[in-house]
Design a protein around this motif. Structure first.
Motif, PDB file in Angstrom:
ATOM      1  N   PRO A  94     -40.017  71.128  15.890  1.00 51.07           N
ATOM      2  CA  PRO A  94     -41.234  71.940  15.965  1.00 51.07           C
ATOM      3  C   PRO A  94     -42.046  71.802  14.687  1.00 51.07           C
ATOM      4  CG  PRO A  94     -39.309  73.319  15.582  1.00 51.07           C
ATOM      5  CD  PRO A  94     -38.791  71.947  15.880  1.00 51.07           C
ATOM      6  N   LYS A  95     -43.330  72.037  14.793  1.00 51.25           N
ATOM      7  CA  LYS A  95     -44.219  71.943  13.637  1.00 51.25           C
ATOM      8  C   LYS A  95     -44.569  73.335  13.136  1.00 51.25           C
ATOM      9  CE  LYS A  95     -46.281  67.513  14.942  1.00 51.25           C
ATOM     10  NZ  LYS A  95     -47.554  66.785  15.206  1.00 51.25           N
ATOM     11  N   ARG A  96     -44.752  73.448  11.849  1.00 54.99           N
ATOM     12  CA  ARG A  96     -45.072  74.734  11.244  1.00 54.99           C
ATOM     13  C   ARG A  96     -46.501  75.153  11.544  1.00 54.99           C
ATOM     14  NH1 ARG A  96     -45.591  74.944   6.124  1.00 54.99           N
ATOM     15  NH2 ARG A  96     -45.265  77.206   6.090  1.00 54.99           N
ATOM     16  N   ASP A  97     -46.693  76.477  11.583  1.00 51.07           N
ATOM     17  CA  ASP A  97     -48.022  77.080  11.709  1.00 51.07           C
ATOM     18  C   ASP A  97     -48.796  76.590  12.922  1.00 51.07           C
ATOM     19  OD1 ASP A  97     -48.144  78.920   9.567  1.00 51.07           O
ATOM     20  OD2 ASP A  97     -48.351  77.261   8.155  1.00 51.07           O
ATOM     21  N   THR A  98     -48.098  76.364  14.032  1.00 51.59           N
ATOM     22  CA  THR A  98     -48.780  75.973  15.270  1.00 51.59           C
ATOM     23  C   THR A  98     -48.827  77.125  16.268  1.00 51.59           C
ATOM     24  OG1 THR A  98     -46.689  75.009  16.045  1.00 51.59           O
ATOM     25  CG2 THR A  98     -48.293  73.515  15.049  1.00 51.59           C
ATOM     26  N   GLY A  99     -48.312  78.299  15.903  1.00 48.88           N
ATOM     27  CA  GLY A  99     -48.442  79.470  16.749  1.00 48.88           C
ATOM     28  C   GLY A  99     -47.679  79.363  18.057  1.00 48.88           C
ATOM     29  N   ILE A 100     -48.260  79.966  19.106  1.00 50.44           N
ATOM     30  CA  ILE A 100     -47.628  80.020  20.418  1.00 50.44           C
ATOM     31  C   ILE A 100     -48.365  79.069  21.354  1.00 50.44           C
ATOM     32  CG2 ILE A 100     -46.970  81.517  22.338  1.00 50.44           C
ATOM     33  CD1 ILE A 100     -47.117  83.880  20.400  1.00 50.44           C
ATOM     34  N   ALA A 101     -47.656  78.108  21.892  1.00 52.30           N
ATOM     35  CA  ALA A 101     -48.267  77.126  22.791  1.00 52.30           C
ATOM     36  C   ALA A 101     -48.583  77.767  24.136  1.00 52.30           C
ATOM     37  CB  ALA A 101     -47.334  75.938  22.986  1.00 52.30           C
ATOM     38  N   ASN A 102     -49.553  77.204  24.855  1.00 53.17           N
ATOM     39  CA  ASN A 102     -49.818  77.608  26.233  1.00 53.17           C
ATOM     40  C   ASN A 102     -48.774  76.979  27.151  1.00 53.17           C
ATOM     41  OD1 ASN A 102     -52.117  79.160  25.671  1.00 53.17           O
ATOM     42  ND2 ASN A 102     -53.439  77.366  25.719  1.00 53.17           N
ATOM     43  N   GLU A 103     -48.572  77.579  28.304  1.00 59.04           N
ATOM     44  CA  GLU A 103     -47.535  77.100  29.217  1.00 59.04           C
ATOM     45  C   GLU A 103     -47.770  75.664  29.657  1.00 59.04           C
ATOM     46  OE1 GLU A 103     -49.313  78.805  33.415  1.00 59.04           O
ATOM     47  OE2 GLU A 103     -47.864  80.036  32.343  1.00 59.04           O
ATOM     48  N   LYS A 104     -49.030  75.234  29.769  1.00 65.37           N
ATOM     49  CA  LYS A 104     -49.309  73.863  30.222  1.00 65.37           C
ATOM     50  C   LYS A 104     -48.829  72.824  29.213  1.00 65.37           C
ATOM     51  CE  LYS A 104     -54.014  73.859  28.337  1.00 65.37           C
ATOM     52  NZ  LYS A 104     -55.462  73.714  28.662  1.00 65.37           N
ATOM     53  N   ASP A 105     -48.711  73.221  27.931  1.00 68.03           N
ATOM     54  CA  ASP A 105     -48.255  72.278  26.911  1.00 68.03           C
ATOM     55  C   ASP A 105     -46.771  71.961  27.039  1.00 68.03           C
ATOM     56  OD1 ASP A 105     -50.811  72.206  25.737  1.00 68.03           O
ATOM     57  OD2 ASP A 105     -50.388  74.030  24.586  1.00 68.03           O
ATOM     58  N   TRP A 106     -46.012  72.824  27.724  1.00 69.80           N
ATOM     59  CA  TRP A 106     -44.575  72.595  27.885  1.00 69.80           C
ATOM     60  C   TRP A 106     -44.258  71.729  29.092  1.00 69.80           C
ATOM     61  CZ3 TRP A 106     -41.054  73.294  24.338  1.00 69.80           C
ATOM     62  CH2 TRP A 106     -41.280  74.210  23.316  1.00 69.80           C
ATOM     63  N   GLY A 107     -45.116  71.719  30.102  1.00 68.42           N
ATOM     64  CA  GLY A 107     -44.850  70.899  31.280  1.00 68.42           C
ATOM     65  C   GLY A 107     -43.600  71.305  32.024  1.00 68.42           C
ATOM     66  N   SER A 363     -52.215  81.528  32.059  1.00 66.45           N
ATOM     67  CA  SER A 363     -50.861  81.869  32.511  1.00 66.45           C
ATOM     68  C   SER A 363     -50.704  81.681  34.013  1.00 66.45           C
ATOM     69  CB  SER A 363     -50.529  83.322  32.132  1.00 66.45           C
ATOM     70  OG  SER A 363     -50.655  83.528  30.748  1.00 66.45           O
ATOM     71  N   SER A 364     -51.342  80.666  34.566  1.00 70.36           N
ATOM     72  CA  SER A 364     -51.317  80.471  36.019  1.00 70.36           C
ATOM     73  C   SER A 364     -49.913  80.209  36.546  1.00 70.36           C
ATOM     74  CB  SER A 364     -52.252  79.321  36.411  1.00 70.36           C
ATOM     75  OG  SER A 364     -51.880  78.130  35.732  1.00 70.36           O
ATOM     76  N   GLN A 365     -49.096  79.480  35.802  1.00 70.22           N
ATOM     77  CA  GLN A 365     -47.739  79.191  36.264  1.00 70.22           C
ATOM     78  C   GLN A 365     -46.889  80.460  36.259  1.00 70.22           C
ATOM     79  OE1 GLN A 365     -45.873  75.877  34.321  1.00 70.22           O
ATOM     80  NE2 GLN A 365     -44.022  75.969  35.557  1.00 70.22           N
ATOM     81  N   LEU A 366     -47.041  81.297  35.233  1.00 69.79           N
ATOM     82  CA  LEU A 366     -46.321  82.562  35.183  1.00 69.79           C
ATOM     83  C   LEU A 366     -46.713  83.447  36.358  1.00 69.79           C
ATOM     84  CD1 LEU A 366     -44.587  84.712  33.614  1.00 69.79           C
ATOM     85  CD2 LEU A 366     -46.748  85.413  32.543  1.00 69.79           C
ATOM     86  N   LEU A 367     -48.001  83.584  36.604  1.00 73.10           N
ATOM     87  CA  LEU A 367     -48.476  84.472  37.664  1.00 73.10           C
ATOM     88  C   LEU A 367     -48.094  83.968  39.047  1.00 73.10           C
ATOM     89  CD1 LEU A 367     -52.029  85.256  36.231  1.00 73.10           C
ATOM     90  CD2 LEU A 367     -49.940  86.621  36.008  1.00 73.10           C
ATOM     91  N   SER A 368     -47.859  82.665  39.194  1.00 70.10           N
ATOM     92  CA  SER A 368     -47.552  82.092  40.509  1.00 70.10           C
ATOM     93  C   SER A 368     -46.063  82.149  40.852  1.00 70.10           C
ATOM     94  CB  SER A 368     -48.031  80.644  40.567  1.00 70.10           C
ATOM     95  OG  SER A 368     -47.313  79.832  39.641  1.00 70.10           O
ATOM     96  N   ILE A 369     -45.219  82.683  39.941  1.00 70.80           N
ATOM     97  CA  ILE A 369     -43.789  82.807  40.246  1.00 70.80           C
ATOM     98  C   ILE A 369     -43.610  83.716  41.459  1.00 70.80           C
ATOM     99  CG2 ILE A 369     -41.574  83.694  39.415  1.00 70.80           C
ATOM    100  CD1 ILE A 369     -42.400  82.885  36.603  1.00 70.80           C
ATOM    101  N   GLN A 370     -42.851  83.262  42.447  1.00 74.37           N
ATOM    102  CA  GLN A 370     -42.627  84.020  43.677  1.00 74.37           C
ATOM    103  C   GLN A 370     -41.280  84.743  43.606  1.00 74.37           C
ATOM    104  OE1 GLN A 370     -44.865  84.425  46.196  1.00 74.37           O
ATOM    105  NE2 GLN A 370     -46.260  83.281  44.844  1.00 74.37           N
ATOM    106  N   PRO A 371     -41.263  86.075  43.698  1.00 72.20           N
ATOM    107  CA  PRO A 371     -39.984  86.807  43.694  1.00 72.20           C
ATOM    108  C   PRO A 371     -39.268  86.659  45.032  1.00 72.20           C
ATOM    109  CG  PRO A 371     -41.794  88.324  44.035  1.00 72.20           C
ATOM    110  CD  PRO A 371     -42.423  86.973  43.774  1.00 72.20           C
ATOM    111  N   ARG A 372     -38.012  87.069  45.057  1.00 72.56           N
ATOM    112  CA  ARG A 372     -37.273  87.070  46.316  1.00 72.56           C
ATOM    113  C   ARG A 372     -37.910  88.057  47.296  1.00 72.56           C
ATOM    114  NH1 ARG A 372     -31.556  88.873  44.266  1.00 72.56           N
ATOM    115  NH2 ARG A 372     -31.151  89.056  46.516  1.00 72.56           N
TER     116      ARG A 372
END
Length: 403
Positions: A94-107, A363-372
């Motif tokens: 990880p790189k210093r002082d890069t804060g919190i990445a958006n979910e799309k950056d993690w793939g 946060s589209s991927q987070l919001l699209s999580i489908q519960p049981r």
């Protein structure tokens, strides 16, 4: 503070010309994005013959050249695309002082079926990949994927886990944890989380994001740790902050900062940072501001302690009355002081530049999580326990490495 990649350069840039008091001057730079905020600590040579300057790197000095050259897309697909050799490692501390990445950056891409496979590559390195689903009470479900590998001689290793969680209360979570070490002995660990839940007291939807990052050099006494968090609710309440710690041989530094917006125009911001050497030299800077409806205050202190224990400090403050008048006052240990009222406009940010609407859009991927699916007549239990807040942890030291 910024510290250069080359430790020798770092040491050569810190110099003390005499033992007289010093006057640090803090200058903020950056594009306005909180993740890109950088502050230089420079000691004003016009006010004191003693000059100390420290600059910090954007990445650890032991990140490999290959990891800095390859693009994100190349590194992602080389590791996660199914090929004959299995998933491949990214040599990316990880790189210093890069804060919190958006979910799309993690793939993050979770598999829909259970997988348990492993193999050996042509160069003798090994790999594995697993995925599954865990179920629990109140509709709890966790879908996960784990992958990792080792070099043929086990001198380097990497691990990564992705997950998504949900239950019938509306709770949703997306997360990543990764760790690794290379043949030079460098090691790192990083975790990232994004959570959607309903606040127990206000019943408002809240999104919280957090990240922790840690890296340690295998060839010298150097390492760093960072903890970042952001919290948002649907009425504009926002909290952001970070705790940082680092060391390079005989130099150590710490930094904490926070921002609080109540959604109605009231804002609190603060920063506290300090550094020290094994010889006993210490220096630091802190400030705080509070504003509401154009009225508020600012105050701060800059200080320095010599190896012999001699202390210099300068304290200052401002009172903003909301009518174009500002009361400025302060004093230092060298005998200077001031107490004046001046005509000056008051400027502050009453709203975060990145707020609820922005985090929902990212946060589209987070919001699209489908519960049981919940059976008819089954309802989630009510829990009125205290809400855990990530920002309350005041620990300055990094946790034990998980790599």
């Amino acid at each position: 503070m910024r510290f250069p990649r080359d430790p020798l350069t770092f040491l050569s840039r810190i110099s003390c010309c005499c033992s007289d008091p010093v006057v640090p001057v803090r200058r903020a730079t950056g594009s306005g994005n909180s993740n890109e905020k950088v502050e230089d600590w420079r000691f004003d040579s016009k006010k004191s013959p003693l000059r100390v300057r420290a600059q910090a790197p954007s990445a650890m000095p032991f990140a490999s050249a290959q990891s800095r050259v390859a693009s994100k897309q190349e590194k992602f697909y080389s590791r996660c695309t199914p090929r004959n050799s299995g998933p491949q490692s990214r040599d990316t501390p990880p790189k210093r002082d890069t804060g919190i990445a958006n979910e799309k950056d993690w793939g993050i891409s979770l598999l829909n079926e259970s997988v348990n496979e492993s193999g050996t590559n042509e160069d003798g390195s090994t790999w594995y990949q697993e995925s599954g689903e865990d179920l629990g009470e109140n509709g709890y479900r966790c879908r996960w994927t784990r992958m990792g590998g080792k070099s043929h001689d086990s001198s380097s290793e990497w691990k990564e886990t992705w997950w998504e969680k949900s239950d019938w209360s509306g709770y949703k979570e997306l997360g990543v944890e990764k760790s690794g070490r290379n043949a030079e002995g460098d090691s790192w660990w990083e975790t990232w989380q994004e959570v959607l839940h309903q606040d127990e007291w206000s019943n408002l939807a809240r999104i919280e994001r957090s990240a922790q990052k840690q890296a340690k050099s295998g060839s010298e006494n150097a390492g760093w740790y960072e903890k970042w968090w952001e919290k948002y609710d649907a009425k504009g309440w926002t909290e952001k902050g970070a705790h940082k710690y680092g060391r390079l041989n005989e130099q150590s530094w710490w930094e904490k900062w926070g921002e609080h917006y109540d959604g109605s125009g009231s804002v609190l911001k603060w920063t506290d940072k300090w550094a020290e050497t094994e010889l006993g030299t210490k220096w630091g800077d802190k400030w705080e501001e509070k504003f509401f409806a154009g009225i508020g205050s600012r105050q701060g202190e800059t200080w320095h302690v010599s190896p012999s224990g001699e202390r210099w400090s300068r304290k200052w403050g401002e009172e903003h009355f909301g009518n174009g008048k500002v009361h400025k006052y302060g004093k230092s240990t060298t005998g200077e002081s001031w107490d004046i009222v001046v005509d000056e406009e008051t400027y502050y940010e009453s709203e975060p530049h990145y707020g609820w609407a922005d985090v929902v859009g990212d946060s589209s991927q987070l919001l699209s999580i489908q519960p049981r699916e919940r059976p008819p007549g089954v309802y989630p239990p009510l829990d009125f326990g205290p809400l855990s807040r990530q920002g309350d942890d005041q620990s300055d030291k990094p946790p034990t490495s998980k790599s």
